[in-house]
Design an enzyme around this catalytic site. Structure first.
Site, mmCIF file in Angstrom:
data_model
loop_
_atom_site.group_PDB
_atom_site.id
_atom_site.type_symbol
_atom_site.label_atom_id
_atom_site.label_comp_id
_atom_site.label_asym_id
_atom_site.label_seq_id
_atom_site.Cartn_x
_atom_site.Cartn_y
_atom_site.Cartn_z
ATOM 1 N N HIS A 126 0.874 -1.171 0.000
ATOM 2 C CA HIS A 126 0.000 0.000 0.000
ATOM 3 C C HIS A 126 0.915 1.225 0.000
ATOM 4 C CE1 HIS A 126 -2.805 2.933 1.815
ATOM 5 N NE2 HIS A 126 -3.801 2.104 1.552
ATOM 6 N N ASP A 203 2.918 -4.366 8.034
ATOM 7 C CA ASP A 203 1.728 -3.527 7.890
ATOM 8 C C ASP A 203 0.530 -4.454 8.076
ATOM 9 O OD1 ASP A 203 -0.471 -2.142 7.054
ATOM 10 O OD2 ASP A 203 0.343 -1.569 5.098
ATOM 11 N N GLN A 206 -4.631 -4.825 7.012
ATOM 12 C CA GLN A 206 -5.608 -5.793 6.486
ATOM 13 C C GLN A 206 -5.615 -7.105 7.256
ATOM 14 O OE1 GLN A 206 -7.863 -4.946 4.477
ATOM 15 N NE2 GLN A 206 -6.961 -3.009 3.852
ATOM 16 N N LYS A 229 -10.813 -0.623 10.423
ATOM 17 C CA LYS A 229 -11.017 -1.785 9.549
ATOM 18 C C LYS A 229 -11.453 -3.009 10.350
ATOM 19 C CE LYS A 229 -7.502 -0.331 6.218
ATOM 20 N NZ LYS A 229 -8.287 0.260 5.124
ATOM 21 N N CYS A 369 -4.771 2.616 -3.514
ATOM 22 C CA CYS A 369 -3.482 3.053 -2.940
ATOM 23 C C CYS A 369 -2.393 2.024 -3.188
ATOM 24 C CB CYS A 369 -3.602 3.357 -1.456
ATOM 25 S SG CYS A 369 -4.714 4.713 -1.109
#
Lengths: 411, 134
Positions: A126, A203, A206, A229, A369
């Site tokens: 991303h 990261d 997600q 999220k 993104c």
């Protein structure tokens, strides 16, 4: 063994799922990869906190300030447990995963990296895990290298190991792609990177909403997450940083709350995590996030994950029926999450999303993104259906039916 | 509602554009894109000795942006530079004839932005240029 998860038991908790986009057209929400819906329990906890317990935290002697401080610190404890951190002090509250990564670039990388040092990223990142490093490269002359991905979006692990041989100082990669859904073999990758002497950042924007996590067991140095999220409020996220690494980081933003002492000549920073939390933090958001974590843990992350994998397999089978649909990502659920970005030969992703909206189906269109990854797949943009545990097979059927309308309309 | 958004003319222009193509020796050329969605358009302008424009576009994008580009190039063709400068957003929206959400407005106006930028980049003409009303 608990019974398999049934989404019908939770859908009433999400009033948005009961609404229509127009009279007679019920909503199908397939944009959870961008942001999840919020259950009643989270919003009610937020409202209760704001209406009955709210005050600024720390240094307040009055009852409300003590209650608010306790609730904020309890939220930190809950995030630590959810992520599988050893201690609550390893959790820094930030605005979102993007800010968490930027915090690492400012507070850790600027203190430790020098001109010529290598940072290894991947082609699947991303922009939040690319741009902070581009900025650092321009400012400090660090070098960036990207692990390429194959036609399904899986990382080229041979290339990864070749890059490790060059002695990178940092390896930063996504724990789950927001486009392909690919979950890289992070346990092996983190071990290899640490053996090569690199710090590792994952990261988790997600992954955290969908996977059971144990950051301490993974031995990762940094883990970035966003609350919004995973059923929580917008405006809050966290950076997990291993205690040992945290101690070596310089302050991020300057201001109140992050200091031990301030004089006209200078300042002494507070201990972590306060060192990295300048100004009034997102207090109510932390409390709401804690309620989201309670909600997820009551249902059970393992159980939700198993259900999403099964729903994802159904979605893959149904999407394969759509003529001219090209999936950007693996065509099986092995080592991937239930997010499906695709290109439709018949129509541009914008038009796909617009026509789907007409039929009540909310998907996202754009590059999500992740422009380098789209360039790799040779498309300027894609439409993306991102599933969560509150979605059902009927939702997938509505998506596929609406895609049929798109194909007929533009054929 | 969907008919409002995708009138037959829009789908037709998207599938069968009349004014698509490069003008190799164009007097002005401007390339623009919408960074949010990757829609991409190049506008070409070439003026004949009488100062009348030939307008063409290339690009890729959604049906709205590509149909808007084709309609706008048709509208622009035959106009003088001064007339082109007078084209407004409302003219473009009238050509497209759709009720657009804010997000899709950006699609429809991308070719317009590129046309305006192409005009901005034109070298100032000397007095030989015909007046707008000529």
């Amino acid at each position: 063994m608990r019974a398999a998860f049934d989404p019908q038991t939770v859908r009433a908790d999400f009033p948005t799922l009961q609404r229509e986009v127009r009279p007679g057209v019920p909503l199908v929400y397939l944009d959870s990869t961008a942001s999840s819906l919020k259950p009643r329990q989270v919003v009610e906890r937020l409202a209760d906190f704001y209406l009955h317990h709210y005050a600024n935290i720390h240094r307040g002697i009055h009852t409300l300030a003590e209650e608010a401080t306790a609730a904020y610190e309890e939220a930190r404890q809950k995030v630590a447990l959810f992520l599988g951190a050893h201690e609550a002090e390893e959790i820094i509250f930030v605005r979102n995963a993007t800010e968490a990564i930027n915090l690492v670039a400012h507070a850790w990388a600027r203190a430790h990296l020098r001109r010529g040092d290598l940072i290894v990223l991947t082609q699947a990142e991303h922009h939040a895990n690319i741009v902070p490093w581009h900025i650092l490269a321009a400012e400090r002359g660090v070098r960036l290298a990207f692990v390429p991905v194959d036609g399904e979006g899986r990382l080229d692990l041979d290339a990864f190991h070749r890059l490790l041989a060059q002695g990178p100082r940092l390896v930063a990669l996504t724990h789950m792609s927001n486009v392909t859904g690919v979950v890289p073999p992070v346990a092996d990758m983190v071990r290899a990177a640490r053996q090569a002497g690199a710090r590792v950042l994952l990261d988790g924007a997600q992954a955290a909403p969908h996977l059971p996590l144990h950051v301490a067991a993974l031995e990762v140095d940094f883990y970035a997450v966003s609350a919004h999220k995973m059923l929580g409020p917008s405006g809050i996220g966290a950076l997990y940083a291993r205690r040992e690494v945290l101690e070596t980081m310089q302050p991020f933003l300057g201001g109140g709350g992050m200091i031990r002492r301030v004089t006209l000549e200078g300042f002494a920073p507070a201990e972590p995590p306060a060192r990295f939390e300048a100004g009034t933090p997102p207090i109510a958001e932390a409390v709401g996030w804690a309620a989201a974590i309670d909600y997820l843990q009551t249902l059970g992350m393992e159980r939700l994950h198993a259900y999403e994998q099964e729903l994802g397999a159904y979605a893959l089978a149904r999407l394969a029926e759509v003529p001219g649909l090209r999936l950007l990502g693996p065509t099986t659920m092995e080592s991937r999450g239930a997010v499906f970005a695709f290109w439709l030969d018949a129509a541009h992703p914008h038009d796909v999303a617009q026509v789907l909206d007409h039929y009540g189906v909310a998907v996202r269109a754009g590059h999500h993104c992740a422009q380098p990854l789209h360039r790799h797949f040779g498309v300027p943009a894609s439409a993306r259906a991102g599933l969560y545990f509150y979605n059902t097979r009927a939702d997938i059927d509505r998506l596929v039916e609406a895609l049929g309308h798109v194909v007929r309309m533009f054929a | 509602m969907l008919d409002d958004l995708y009138r037959e003319q829009i789908i037709d222009r998207f599938k069968h554009p009349r004014f698509r193509g490069a003008l190799p020796d164009a007097d002005a050329r401007y390339e623009d894109e919408n960074p949010l969605c990757g829609d991409h358009v190049v506008v070409y302008l070439k003026f004949d000795p009488q100062g009348r424009a030939q307008a063409r576009f290339e690009g890729e994008g959604c049906a709205i942006s590509m149909a808007a580009a084709d309609l706008l190039m048709e509208y622009a063709s035959g106009k003088t530079e001064a007339e082109l400068r007078q084209i407004s957003k409302d003219d473009v929206l009238a050509l497209v004839g759709l009720s657009l959400s804010p997000a899709r407005l950006k699609c429809a106006l991308l070719p317009y932005k590129a046309l305006k930028a192409a005009l901005y980049g034109l070298q100032p003409k000397d007095a030989a240029e015909p007046s707008p009303e000529a």
